[in-house]
Structures are given as structure tokens and as C-alpha cells.
Motif scaffolding. Structure first.
Motif, PDB file in Angstrom:
ATOM      1  N   PHE A 106       2.328  -0.822   9.036  1.00 59.04           N
ATOM      2  CA  PHE A 106       3.721  -0.840   8.579  1.00 59.04           C
ATOM      3  C   PHE A 106       3.848  -0.949   7.067  1.00 59.04           C
ATOM      4  N   ARG A 107       2.751  -0.771   6.348  1.00 66.89           N
ATOM      5  CA  ARG A 107       2.787  -0.932   4.891  1.00 66.89           C
ATOM      6  C   ARG A 107       3.398   0.270   4.180  1.00 66.89           C
ATOM      7  N   LEU A 108       3.111   1.456   4.675  1.00 61.38           N
ATOM      8  CA  LEU A 108       3.535   2.673   3.987  1.00 61.38           C
ATOM      9  C   LEU A 108       4.865   3.162   4.552  1.00 61.38           C
ATOM     10  N   LYS A 109       5.829   3.396   3.679  1.00 60.26           N
ATOM     11  CA  LYS A 109       7.165   3.789   4.121  1.00 60.26           C
ATOM     12  C   LYS A 109       7.223   5.235   4.596  1.00 60.26           C
ATOM     13  N   SER A 110       6.304   6.062   4.133  1.00 61.25           N
ATOM     14  CA  SER A 110       6.271   7.459   4.536  1.00 61.25           C
ATOM     15  C   SER A 110       5.312   7.653   5.708  1.00 61.25           C
ATOM     16  N   GLY A 111       5.830   8.175   6.825  1.00 57.34           N
ATOM     17  CA  GLY A 111       4.987   8.459   7.978  1.00 57.34           C
ATOM     18  C   GLY A 111       3.947   9.517   7.676  1.00 57.34           C
ATOM     19  N   GLU A 112       4.318  10.527   6.903  1.00 55.44           N
ATOM     20  CA  GLU A 112       3.377  11.587   6.560  1.00 55.44           C
ATOM     21  C   GLU A 112       2.229  11.062   5.711  1.00 55.44           C
ATOM     22  N   VAL A 113       2.555  10.160   4.776  1.00 53.59           N
ATOM     23  CA  VAL A 113       1.507   9.569   3.936  1.00 53.59           C
ATOM     24  C   VAL A 113       0.575   8.707   4.791  1.00 53.59           C
ATOM     25  N   ARG A 130      12.102  -1.764   8.924  1.00 48.97           N
ATOM     26  CA  ARG A 130      12.427  -3.177   9.186  1.00 48.97           C
ATOM     27  C   ARG A 130      11.393  -4.124   8.574  1.00 48.97           C
ATOM     28  N   ALA A 131      10.139  -3.711   8.545  1.00 51.13           N
ATOM     29  CA  ALA A 131       9.059  -4.578   8.056  1.00 51.13           C
ATOM     30  C   ALA A 131       9.198  -4.821   6.555  1.00 51.13           C
ATOM     31  N   ALA A 144      11.615 -14.201   2.890  1.00 49.19           N
ATOM     32  CA  ALA A 144      12.356 -15.375   3.359  1.00 49.19           C
ATOM     33  C   ALA A 144      13.519 -15.017   4.268  1.00 49.19           C
ATOM     34  N   LYS A 145      13.918 -13.733   4.300  1.00 49.70           N
ATOM     35  CA  LYS A 145      15.085 -13.321   5.075  1.00 49.70           C
ATOM     36  C   LYS A 145      14.725 -12.491   6.298  1.00 49.70           C
ATOM     37  N   THR A 146      13.446 -12.389   6.619  1.00 47.12           N
ATOM     38  CA  THR A 146      13.035 -11.477   7.687  1.00 47.12           C
ATOM     39  C   THR A 146      12.367 -12.212   8.837  1.00 47.12           C
ATOM     40  N   ASP A 147      12.074 -11.467   9.892  1.00 46.52           N
ATOM     41  CA  ASP A 147      11.249 -11.982  10.987  1.00 46.52           C
ATOM     42  C   ASP A 147      10.026 -11.100  11.209  1.00 46.52           C
ATOM     43  N   PHE A 148       9.803 -10.133  10.279  1.00 51.69           N
ATOM     44  CA  PHE A 148       8.734  -9.152  10.457  1.00 51.69           C
ATOM     45  C   PHE A 148       8.130  -8.830   9.095  1.00 51.69           C
ATOM     46  N   VAL A 149       6.867  -9.231   8.919  1.00 48.43           N
ATOM     47  CA  VAL A 149       6.186  -9.057   7.633  1.00 48.43           C
ATOM     48  C   VAL A 149       4.979  -8.151   7.812  1.00 48.43           C
ATOM     49  N   SER A 150       4.840  -7.205   6.902  1.00 45.90           N
ATOM     50  CA  SER A 150       3.649  -6.372   6.817  1.00 45.90           C
ATOM     51  C   SER A 150       2.787  -6.910   5.681  1.00 45.90           C
ATOM     52  N   ASN A 151       1.687  -7.552   6.039  1.00 45.77           N
ATOM     53  CA  ASN A 151       0.821  -8.191   5.047  1.00 45.77           C
ATOM     54  C   ASN A 151       0.042  -7.139   4.259  1.00 45.77           C
ATOM     55  N   PRO A 152      -0.014  -7.250   2.930  1.00 44.28           N
ATOM     56  CA  PRO A 152      -0.715  -6.239   2.126  1.00 44.28           C
ATOM     57  C   PRO A 152      -2.213  -6.218   2.362  1.00 44.28           C
TER      58      PRO A 152
END
Length: 350
Positions: A106-113, A130-131, A144-152
Motif C-alpha cells: 500500500f506504499r505506492l499510490k500508482s497501481g501501474e508503478v 485510504r492507507a 494520528a487520524k487514521t486506522d490504516f498505516v502503510s509502514n515505509p
């Protein structure tokens, strides 16, 4: 959920990242690990594969059962291979659990990338959107405002913490960035692999995934946001014969004359109050041993007036700040706790 104390499940608990999460969370004053989950070793004691975890409070590895996990946990850490988290995360989120994903799904915003670099079909775009990208020192307010984190990623964390303030301030030309990254062997994971075989890596030093490392687009995505324009970097990774640690040595052209002392001051101001980034004084540079076993990222600088370039040195422990430690830091942020809870370790030295 009682925000003063929560229950945690770890999926993928037989890899190095998952085992490091278990180790670190044992010292967290507000978290109890209630479920350690492995699809391949369900029903066996965690200490069977990791004898150093003999005292862990959960005795047997669970299988992946969403209803069971929901009854035992408030937050789920996904320390799974790429391509697995995208299938599990939506189930846990739908079950009302907070999710911190340590994979790259879930780190990369582009599906193609993502498809180009990870060689997998991408995750649901709505979930990717969402992530929240969990580079804690940069995006902590969003975490602090989410429930879903994508760790780098580990290389990404080390690189970005070293470059982000200078790119954001416009002090370096982002088109000139070269990243020379070196990692210990634990970054390759616990699976059997010829490249991490003792006789292959001992007394050896080699480059790998040249111009093909999957952390490249992740680095470029964040730096492009900082620069407010597309950024392309040269990123080369190397494997060194040590267990833990990453050193990223980075080079860039200055946009105007600066001194090393000015970089020190810029970075100290940018990271003021963020206890896990430590800036070396002018003329001193960090080493991997100085962050071993901790969530610190140490950074130093050297401006070369002769070439008009600046050199950045950034070091982390790839399993802590590069993975499990930052995941716990993100948990602290999304729970609105002090971000240092459970992570205040002095580096192991020598």
C-alpha cells in the motif's frame, strides 16, 4: 477498545520483522501481544523456531482466522510478504481492527508503478488511497487520524529522513540526487537464499538489484511531493557482511552556497521534538553501530565547496526504525500516545 491498553496480533510472526515486533512489544507499557500468527506454523510454539522467545506470553502460533483474531486483538501488524497484505488488510479493517502493514502493498499510490516494480497485481485503489504512509517524522499528523498505516521500507526510511528537509527547503537540486545504500543481511529476510548464504556474503561486499530495487519509486514518490515536481533518483543497493544496519550515503548539487553547519541547523529545526532523529554536529558523521537495536536515525552532512555538492550520511537499524520499531512508533501516533513508548532503547554497543 480501551485506549489506555490495547491487544495486538502479529501476522507473519516467523519472519525477522514479525519476531522483532514481538521482542519490542514485550517492553511496551500499553500493548499486550495476544496472538502471533503464522499460516505455515500454526499450532506450534513460537519458541520452537525462536528459542530466544521462550518467555513470550502467547504460547502457540495461531492460523489466520479473522473472527478469532478480532476476538483477541484491537490492532493487527501485517509482517507478511508483498502480495499477501493486500488480501488480508481489507478483512481486518472490515472487522473493525486497526491495521499497520509492514509490506510494500500500500506504499505506492500508482497501481501501474506498483505492478512494474513489485511484479504483482496492485491492491484495491480505494484501500491504497485510504492507507496513510507512515514515515512518522513527516506524516505523523496524518497517522494520528487514521486506522490504516502503510509502514515505509527500510532503505526508504533511511534515505528520506536524510534527504527530505533539504529537498523541501530547496537547498539541493532534486534532479542531481544519487543514493548509495548498504544493508546488513537481515534485510533479505529469513528465507533460504543463495545471496545471503554465509559463504557467499562473508568477507564479501556486492551490489544488487541495480536500478531495479522496489524502494526506488517509494523514495521518488515522497521526494516528488517534497519538491513539488517529479523527482527521479539514482539508487544503488549493496549487501554487506553484517546482520543489522543500513547506511545511505547520498550526494546532491547545492542550489546555492551553503555550509555544513547550516545543514545541521536546518535539520535540527525540521526534526525538533522528534526524538528518534539525531543530527550529528558539524564535522561528525554516524555509523551503523551507533543505532544498533534502536529506533534512531542518525544523520550527518559534509558540504564540498570545491564541487558544489553536499554529502548526506544517514543510518538506521533496518529491523527497528526500518521496520518493526517504526511500526510501533506509528501505533503510538495513531493511538495518540507519546511516540517513544516502548522504544526508548539505548543502542547496543559495541
Amino acid at each position: 477498545m480501551n485506549s489506555s491498553h490495547i491487544r495486538a496480533a502479529i501476522v507473519g510472526s516467523t519472519g525477522y520483522g514479525g519476531v522483532e515486533l514481538i521482542r519490542l512489544l514485550q517492553s511496551h507499557p500499553k500493548v499486550t501481544v495476544t496472538s502471533v500468527i503464522s499460516s505455515s506454523a500454526s499450532g506450534t510454539p513460537i519458541a520452537e523456531g525462536f528459542p530466544h522467545l521462550t518467555e513470550i506470553r502467547t504460547d502457540l502460533l495461531d492460523g489466520i482466522d479473522v473472527d478469532l483474531i478480532r476476538s483477541k486483538a484491537d490492532v493487527v501488524f501485517l509482517a507478511t510478504p508483498h502480495g499477501v497484505s493486500m488480501k488480508l488488510a481489507p478483512e481486518f479493517l472490515d472487522a473493525g481492527l486497526k491495521v499497520i502493514d509492514l509490506s510494500g502493498d500500500f506504499r505506492l499510490k500508482s497501481g501501474e508503478v506498483y505492478k512494474q516494480w513489485y511484479k504483482h497485481e496492485p491492491a484495491d485503489p480505494a484501500l491504497v488511497e485510504r492507507a496513510v504512509y507512515g514515515l512518522a517524522e513527516v506524516y505523523g499528523d496524518q497517522v494520528a487520524k487514521t486506522d490504516f498505516v502503510s509502514n515505509p521500507g527500510c532503505f526508504t526510511t533511511t534515505t528520506l529522513l536524510g534527504l527530505y528537509p533539504a529537498v523541501k527547503a530547496g537547498w539541493i537540486d532534486p534532479d542531481s540526487i544519487i543514493i548509495d545504500a548498504k544493508s546488513g543481511v537481515s534485510g533479505a529476510g529469513r528465507g533460504l537464499n543463495l545471496s545471503s548464504h554465509y559463504s557467499e556474503i562473508n568477507e564479501n561486499f556486492k551490489a544488487y538489484k541495480i536500478n531495479k530495487h522496489q524502494h526506488t519509486p517509494e523514495i521518488e514518490q515522497v521526494l516528488s511531493e517534497a519538491a513539488d515536481k517529479p523527482v527521479i533518483t539514482t539508487f544503488t543497493t549493496h549487501l554487506v557482511p553484517m546482520t543489522r544496519g543500513i547506511m545511505c550515503t547520498m550526494y546532491a548539487k547545492l542550489t546555492e552556497q551553503r555550509t555544513s553547519a547550516e545543514f545541521v541547523e536546518l535539520y535540527r529545526q525540521f526534526y525538533e521534538g522528534r526524538k528518534f532523529v539525531r543530527i550529528r554536529p558539524d564535522g561528525r558523521w554516524p555509523a551503523t553501530k551507533e543505532v544498533f537495536g534502536t529506533n534512531y536515525c542518525d544523520i550527518g552532512f559534509s558540504v564540498d565547496d570545491r564541487t558544489g555538492r553536499v554529502t548526506f550520511i544517514s543510518v538506521t537499524d533496518n529491523l527497528v526504525k526500518g521496520a518493526a520499531g517504526q511500526a510501533i512508533q506509528n501505533l503510538n501516533l495513531l493511538m495518540n500516545w507519546d511516540e517513544t513508548l516502548g522504544l526508548q532503547f539505548t543502542p547496543v554497543y559495541p
